[in-house]
Design a protein around this motif. Structure first.
Motif, PDB file in Angstrom:
ATOM      1  N   ASN A 171       3.950   2.043   2.520  1.00 13.02           N
ATOM      2  CA  ASN A 171       4.961   3.102   2.285  1.00 13.02           C
ATOM      3  C   ASN A 171       4.117   4.456   2.324  1.00 13.02           C
ATOM      4  OD1 ASN A 171       7.326   1.453   2.012  1.00 13.02           O
ATOM      5  ND2 ASN A 171       6.464   0.505   0.008  1.00 13.02           N
ATOM      6  N   VAL A 172       4.869   5.271   2.838  1.00 14.03           N
ATOM      7  CA  VAL A 172       4.508   6.735   2.901  1.00 14.03           C
ATOM      8  C   VAL A 172       5.306   7.658   2.271  1.00 14.03           C
ATOM      9  CG1 VAL A 172       2.691   6.184   4.707  1.00 14.03           C
ATOM     10  CG2 VAL A 172       4.998   7.323   5.028  1.00 14.03           C
ATOM     11  N   THR A 173       5.013   8.775   1.652  1.00 11.15           N
ATOM     12  CA  THR A 173       5.825   9.488   1.264  1.00 11.15           C
ATOM     13  C   THR A 173       5.120  11.063   1.277  1.00 11.15           C
ATOM     14  OG1 THR A 173       7.575  10.304  -0.178  1.00 11.15           O
ATOM     15  CG2 THR A 173       5.409   9.781  -1.178  1.00 11.15           C
ATOM     16  N   ALA A 174       5.806  12.024   1.424  1.00  5.27           N
ATOM     17  CA  ALA A 174       5.216  13.289   1.391  1.00  5.27           C
ATOM     18  C   ALA A 174       6.506  14.209   1.573  1.00  5.27           C
ATOM     19  CB  ALA A 174       4.303  13.666   2.733  1.00  5.27           C
ATOM     20  N   PRO A 175       6.358  15.814   1.535  1.00  5.74           N
ATOM     21  CA  PRO A 175       7.119  16.597   1.720  1.00  5.74           C
ATOM     22  C   PRO A 175       7.775  16.570   3.287  1.00  5.74           C
ATOM     23  CG  PRO A 175       5.540  17.715   0.376  1.00  5.74           C
ATOM     24  CD  PRO A 175       5.094  16.334   0.871  1.00  5.74           C
ATOM     25  N   GLY A 176       9.016  16.724   3.436  1.00  4.40           N
ATOM     26  CA  GLY A 176       9.355  16.791   4.805  1.00  4.40           C
ATOM     27  C   GLY A 176       8.684  17.396   5.815  1.00  4.40           C
ATOM     28  N   THR A 177       8.030  18.340   5.338  1.00  5.35           N
ATOM     29  CA  THR A 177       7.203  18.846   6.671  1.00  5.35           C
ATOM     30  C   THR A 177       5.974  18.237   6.876  1.00  5.35           C
ATOM     31  OG1 THR A 177       5.935  20.042   4.645  1.00  5.35           O
ATOM     32  CG2 THR A 177       7.728  21.222   5.624  1.00  5.35           C
ATOM     33  N   MET A 178       5.671  17.044   6.139  1.00  8.94           N
ATOM     34  CA  MET A 178       4.162  16.565   6.303  1.00  8.94           C
ATOM     35  C   MET A 178       4.697  15.095   6.719  1.00  8.94           C
ATOM     36  SD  MET A 178       2.101  17.543   2.836  1.00  8.94           S
ATOM     37  CE  MET A 178       1.832  19.432   2.639  1.00  8.94           C
ATOM     38  N   ILE A 200       0.817  -1.061   0.069  1.00  9.17           N
ATOM     39  CA  ILE A 200      -0.060  -0.088   0.027  1.00  9.17           C
ATOM     40  C   ILE A 200       0.797   1.230   0.069  1.00  9.17           C
ATOM     41  CG2 ILE A 200      -1.812   1.227   1.430  1.00  9.17           C
ATOM     42  CD1 ILE A 200      -2.725  -1.818   0.839  1.00  9.17           C
ATOM     43  N   ALA A 201       0.612   2.220  -1.007  1.00  5.86           N
ATOM     44  CA  ALA A 201       1.283   3.279  -0.764  1.00  5.86           C
ATOM     45  C   ALA A 201       0.417   4.603  -0.356  1.00  5.86           C
ATOM     46  CB  ALA A 201       1.982   3.682  -2.397  1.00  5.86           C
ATOM     47  N   ILE A 202       0.856   5.458   0.460  1.00  6.32           N
ATOM     48  CA  ILE A 202      -0.047   6.146   0.844  1.00  6.32           C
ATOM     49  C   ILE A 202       0.746   7.730   0.744  1.00  6.32           C
ATOM     50  CG2 ILE A 202      -1.393   7.343   2.857  1.00  6.32           C
ATOM     51  CD1 ILE A 202      -1.530   4.701   4.144  1.00  6.32           C
TER      52      ILE A 202
END
Lengths: 312, 430
Positions: free
Chosen positions: A186-193, A159-161
């Motif tokens: 797996n997750v990803t986002a800008p470092g601020t999130m 699962i990718a979030i």
């Protein structure tokens, strides 16, 4: 086996068996929603209060329809019409509600932990419809229901979030739920999130969207809240879309049969490209359909669970 | 009138360490420390009151440099009287209330009000801390000289930090000229903004906005730099994290006149105490991680942290039985501090003598008070029952505040009797 919980507050207090039971029950409920007469007498004589302290359209409607299809009496109050605006405390407000003998209180609230706070004080069942940044268990359960329906299982899936994990109760509940059911998240986002220590919930943080969606079975996009920009979380929607938006090219990195999900409401052209949102792999509207059945199942189970709990 | 405290073991850091002596008190002052079997050459007209303190430890009266008494303005949370009763019950003979009352203690009238109330009560000594800026607004200096004449002993921005470095610099320069220490509530509000617990794994799991260590440590570093610039005496309030301890250690090594305090909750608990959204574990600065807790203990051991204060912050259930992010910051501490601090002695982190330095001698030094147990000094004495096992129960508190995360903690040791100026102001009921 029976459902032993008085309340549904979050995913972390559910066992994998509990989750399976809820999903199985929801599948059974789904059929009711396809009938010409969409109503069963299961919860006749039960009173369900929808207490929403934060704006919501689809979640509230979904709970409302779910309750009515089970023949419960539904009363809906929101911030504008409640005494909270008159300075009453949350506990006083819900204690007053309790005095009118409802069976289930569904609450959405902007403070994390609010559902736990009232559940500790109340005899009726409490269903958490989202508390602050903490949990949104029915959303997570309907997501798991949708994935299980499409993939036949949850265990072993990738699962990718992608999106504002830090400020998303949907992300927290889904990381919790999917890992509990044996999927890899797996997750990803800008470092601020990306909040500190998110890996301790069992997920992996990918450096970019490309590696996050690589070989994924499910790609789940989270809503980017424009009002968050005042918290300096990202420079512009334009840049966000270019770095983290789900485009057809990026989706091509996922498995051929990957599905695309979004808890809504979508910002088309920001976190998700139009063509992907409306594409054949999108199950976004099916999530909404399943939401009703899932919430029917939750009402049915907590109503029974409470009854059983009373015997103890 | 004469009083003889008999049979106690004396621990007066730097002077007596564990000898058995009787303390003779005459007219509120310490008259002598004598051998237990010594007859007094009192005249017939002297009435001698004897206090049998066998098994007890006599120490110089405990001093709490950091409390909130809520009066004037928020008497429903605490009054000067209930706060003072809690203090003497906790073994404190002197407490320093912070200025964030309503109205703020930023002028001599409020200072005088507090001082007069305290005098009329005749419980413990209450030495008020004045505001650094008028109304705690962070803009203009309050009249320190005027307040000092009425009994104000230090200035602080506790509760509402001075954001502007130039204002803080001027405050230090001005206070230094008057010989007043500056107590800094080190917090960068732009970093702490909206946070209500430590930023970390527990906050992430609970979905609560966090306050990073850096919100504290960056301001600690600023205050040390400003203290070095101005030559002023700066005292860092309620240190909670490792980075701040390091910064203070470094500052002391450079010769900066910086002292620092921590509170029992920072060396006893971690942010995991919040786990069930327990608002009684919500305070500012927040409970940190185990690593920070260990660093705080290390700072106490190596002397980087000079004193243990309570940051006694009573609130009513109105402010605590609410949603976590809406709950008030702060816990009560006066009636739990000694027992929790004695744990450090039981765990052999500190000797009893060193603990008493941190709870009495060092705060006295910051305030410029000589409280040695020696002839001529006021008889401010705390008698500790080191064997008193008890369970912390807010129902027994003298404070109006019951907001403590230590409910049900089993602890050992507490104040058995507290004397201020030779008068018994607290005596444990048997």
């Amino acid at each position: 086996m029976r459902f032993e919980h008085k309340d549904l507050l979050d995913i972390s207090s559910l066992s994998p068996q509990d989750i399976t039971m809820i999903l199985d029950t929801a599948e059974g409920m789904k059929e009711i929603n396809k009938r010409p007469v969409k109503k069963v007498p299961t919860l006749r004589g039960k009173t369900i209060v929808l207490f929403f302290q934060e704006p919501s359209t689809r979640t509230k409607l979904s709970f409302d329809i779910a309750a009515k299809r089970l023949s419960a009496d539904v009363i809906s109050i929101s911030t504008g019409s409640s005494s909270i605006v008159k300075g009453e405390t949350l506990i006083d407000t819900v204690k007053n509600l309790e005095s009118m003998s409802p069976d289930i209180i569904v609450m959405r609230h902007s403070s994390s932990g609010a559902a736990q706070l009232i559940a500790r004080k109340l005899a009726p069942s409490v269903v958490n419809a989202g508390d602050g940044l903490h949990a949104h268990p029915t959303q997570s359960l309907l997501d798991m229901m949708t994935v299980r329906e499409k993939k036949g299982k949850i265990e072993g899936l990738k699962i990718a979030i992608i999106g504002d994990i830090a400020h998303s109760r949907v992300a927290r509940s889904n990381i919790n739920g999917f890992t509990k059911m044996g999927a890899t998240v797996n997750v990803t986002a800008p470092g601020t999130m990306i909040p500190k220590g998110i890996e301790t919930l069992g997920c992996h943080v990918a450096p970019d969207i490309e590696s996050c969606v690589e070989d994924a079975d499910v790609v789940m996009m989270l809503r980017i809240q424009k009002e968050r920009q005042e918290n300096i979380l990202f420079p512009s929607e334009r840049e966000y879309a270019s770095l983290f938006g789900l485009t057809r090219e990026r989706l091509a990195r996922a498995r051929m049969d990957a599905i695309v999900m979004h808890p809504g409401p979508m910002n088309r052209g920001v976190e998700i490209a139009n063509i992907v949102a409306d594409g054949e792999r999108s199950v976004i509207l099916e999530q909404v359909t399943n939401g009703v059945a899932l919430r029917m199942a939750v009402f049915y189970l907590v109503a029974g669970g409470k009854k059983y709990a009373d015997k103890d | 009138m004469l009083t003889r405290i008999k049979g106690a073991k004396i621990v007066d850091p730097g002077n007596v360490d564990g000898d058995y002596k009787d303390i003779i008190i005459r007219d509120g002052l310490i008259d002598a420390l004598v051998e237990p079997d010594k007859e007094l050459d009192a005249t017939d007209t002297d009435e001698i009151k004897e206090i049998d303190a066998t098994g007890m430890i006599a120490v110089p009266g405990l001093i709490d440099l950091h409390v909130h008494l809520r009066e004037p303005g928020h008497e429903y949370k605490e009054t000067i009287e209930t706060g003072a009763r809690a203090a003497v019950r906790g073994g404190f003979t002197t407490i320093c209330p912070m200025p964030n009352t309503s109205p703020v203690n930023d002028n001599s009238q409020v200072t005088a009000y507090i001082v007069n109330k305290a005098r009329d009560l005749g419980l413990c000594r209450i030495l008020p801390v004045g505001a650094i800026t008028r109304g705690l607004e962070g803009d203009t200096l309050a009249e320190y000289g005027d307040m000092k004449q009425k009994g104000m002993v230090a200035i602080s921005d506790d509760g509402r930090p001075v954001a502007d470095a130039r204002v803080m610099r001027r405050a230090m320069e001005y206070a230094n000229g008057l010989g007043l220490p500056v107590i800094s509530h080190s917090e960068d509000l732009s970093l702490a903004r909206e946070g209500s617990m430590n930023e970390g794994i527990t906050a992430t799991r609970l979905g609560i906005k966090g306050i990073p260590n850096a919100a504290e440590s960056t301001m600690v570093m600023r205050e040390i730099a400003l203290a070095e610039l101005t030559g002023a005496r700066v005292h860092i309030a309620h240190v909670s994290c490792e980075e701040s301890v390091d910064a203070i250690r470094h500052g002391k090594a450079r010769g900066v006149k910086v002292t620092a305090e921590t509170a029992p909750h920072y060396f006893t608990l971690t942010d995991e105490a919040v786990a069930q959204y327990d608002t009684h574990a919500k305070m500012n600065p927040p409970l940190r991680t185990e690593k920070d807790r260990q660093a705080i203990i290390e700072g106490l051991v190596d002397g980087t942290l000079d004193i243990i204060a309570t940051d006694h912050a009573p609130h009513s259930p109105l402010e605590k039985e609410v949603e976590f992010d809406r709950a008030a910051f702060g816990i009560v501490g006066l009636e739990t501090s000694l027992a929790l601090s004695l744990e450090l002695v039981q765990e052999e982190k500190l000797s009893l003598s060193r603990l008493i330095e941190k709870m009495s001698k060092n705060p006295a030094a910051i305030l410029g008070i000589d409280n040695d147990l020696k002839p001529g000094n006021p008889a401010d004495i705390t008698l500790i029952d080191p064997e008193a096992y008890h369970t912390i129960d807010p129902d027994t508190f003298f404070s109006k505040g019951v907001n403590t995360p230590f409910v049900g903690f089993n602890v050992k040791g507490e104040a058995w009797m507290t004397l201020v100026q030779g008068r018994v102001v607290f005596e444990k009921e048997l």
